[in-house]
Design an enzyme around this catalytic site. Sequence first.
Site, mmCIF file in Angstrom:
data_model
loop_
_atom_site.group_PDB
_atom_site.id
_atom_site.type_symbol
_atom_site.label_atom_id
_atom_site.label_comp_id
_atom_site.label_asym_id
_atom_site.label_seq_id
_atom_site.Cartn_x
_atom_site.Cartn_y
_atom_site.Cartn_z
ATOM 1 N N ARG A 1 0.859 -1.178 0.000
ATOM 2 C CA ARG A 1 0.000 0.000 0.000
ATOM 3 C C ARG A 1 0.900 1.234 0.000
ATOM 4 O O ARG A 1 2.025 1.201 0.499
ATOM 5 C CB ARG A 1 -0.905 0.025 1.229
ATOM 6 N N HIS B 1 -4.014 -8.906 3.093
ATOM 7 C CA HIS B 1 -5.461 -8.978 3.257
ATOM 8 C C HIS B 1 -5.806 -9.895 4.420
ATOM 9 O O HIS B 1 -5.307 -11.019 4.500
ATOM 10 C CB HIS B 1 -6.134 -9.533 1.990
ATOM 11 N N TYR C 1 -9.666 -10.531 -7.564
ATOM 12 C CA TYR C 1 -8.685 -10.576 -8.646
ATOM 13 C C TYR C 1 -8.880 -11.763 -9.578
ATOM 14 O O TYR C 1 -8.246 -11.838 -10.637
ATOM 15 C CB TYR C 1 -7.265 -10.621 -8.072
ATOM 16 N N LYS D 1 -1.884 -2.527 7.948
ATOM 17 C CA LYS D 1 -3.048 -2.037 8.681
ATOM 18 C C LYS D 1 -3.124 -2.672 10.065
ATOM 19 O O LYS D 1 -2.858 -3.864 10.226
ATOM 20 C CB LYS D 1 -4.330 -2.343 7.905
ATOM 21 N N ARG E 1 -0.541 -1.549 -7.245
ATOM 22 C CA ARG E 1 -0.796 -2.664 -6.315
ATOM 23 C C ARG E 1 -1.683 -3.711 -6.986
ATOM 24 O O ARG E 1 -1.454 -4.918 -6.867
ATOM 25 C CB ARG E 1 -1.446 -2.107 -5.059
ATOM 26 N N HIS F 1 -2.547 2.706 -6.119
ATOM 27 C CA HIS F 1 -3.434 1.556 -5.971
ATOM 28 C C HIS F 1 -3.459 0.719 -7.245
ATOM 29 O O HIS F 1 -3.552 -0.518 -7.194
ATOM 30 C CB HIS F 1 -4.835 2.043 -5.618
#
Length: 321
Positions: free
Chosen positions: A159, A287, A296, A183, A264, A261
């Site tokens: 990210r 994730h 994806y 995150k 990514r 993004h």
Amino acid sequence: MTADLSNAPATPEGWISTFLDAHAAELDAARNTQLAYGRDLKDFAAWVAHRGGQFATVTRDDVESYLVSCDANGLSKATRARRLSSIRQMYRFAHDEGWRADNPAIRIKGPGAVQRLPDALSQQDVTRLMDAARSHGRTPADHARATALLELVYATGMRVTELVGLPVAAARGDPRMVLVRGKGGKERMVPLSSPARTALADWLHHRDAAEDKARLAGKPPSRQLFPGPGADGHLTRQHFHLMLKDIAITAGVSPARVTPHALRHAFATHLLAGGADLRVIQTLLGHADLSTTEIYTHVLDDHLKSLVLDHHPLAKAGKRS
């Protein structure tokens, strides 16, 4: 459980600030996440107050009416889903603290965020961007920094906040892998490609030379891999975003398609199309839920059709008939 409002803050602002403080302490939530929660909850509190209601005693009907109001005001499904999530977490915290006997938002089904992928960058697009990055800026140091940034994000799928916030210590010693803090403070190891390692070593040479000059001038050394003049001491997301737009123009790729993004996404889609396992991609992207990574799988549609038509014996029989 019965509610005990005597222990609860007296104002909506108190409820929200207490929740945010606890959320930050328990989950080490990113600052941007905290700001988003704060905005959502303040908007909801203002809506409740405008209707003459009490923030401490809102009902399920109140929350549903608020979401209908958001829809009427043109807010997207993604925004409404996020606001419901903020409200749900706020009142879950209130329930856990004993301020409420229930969570009025717990059984409300959200509108569902529409999962969209940007127009995927092709491998040829990425090659052109990499070539343009090598001459971006005025000095060899500028060229090296731009190249390192693009090589790193495409090689790792980081990210943008993870990329610009990398400490210089993570890049020392020609590492084969780099530790990324994602995150919620979760850490993961991501491998570096050979071009990324080369670009990183070149950038470190220029960066360290600049740091030596700054040190002689009495300036403290930076701990950031990509130093910047901002409050955080590193290159900002906005600066990197604008840099990408300039590089895209030079590369002849539509700037509207080129964002941090998008790179990514290119990392993930190109890996998947090349045969990488979805679980591996989930780990590399950071994730928490595989369902997030599964968006994806659309890139496999044409590949799978071609595989069946070209290799399945019945398909070949059909061609002969």
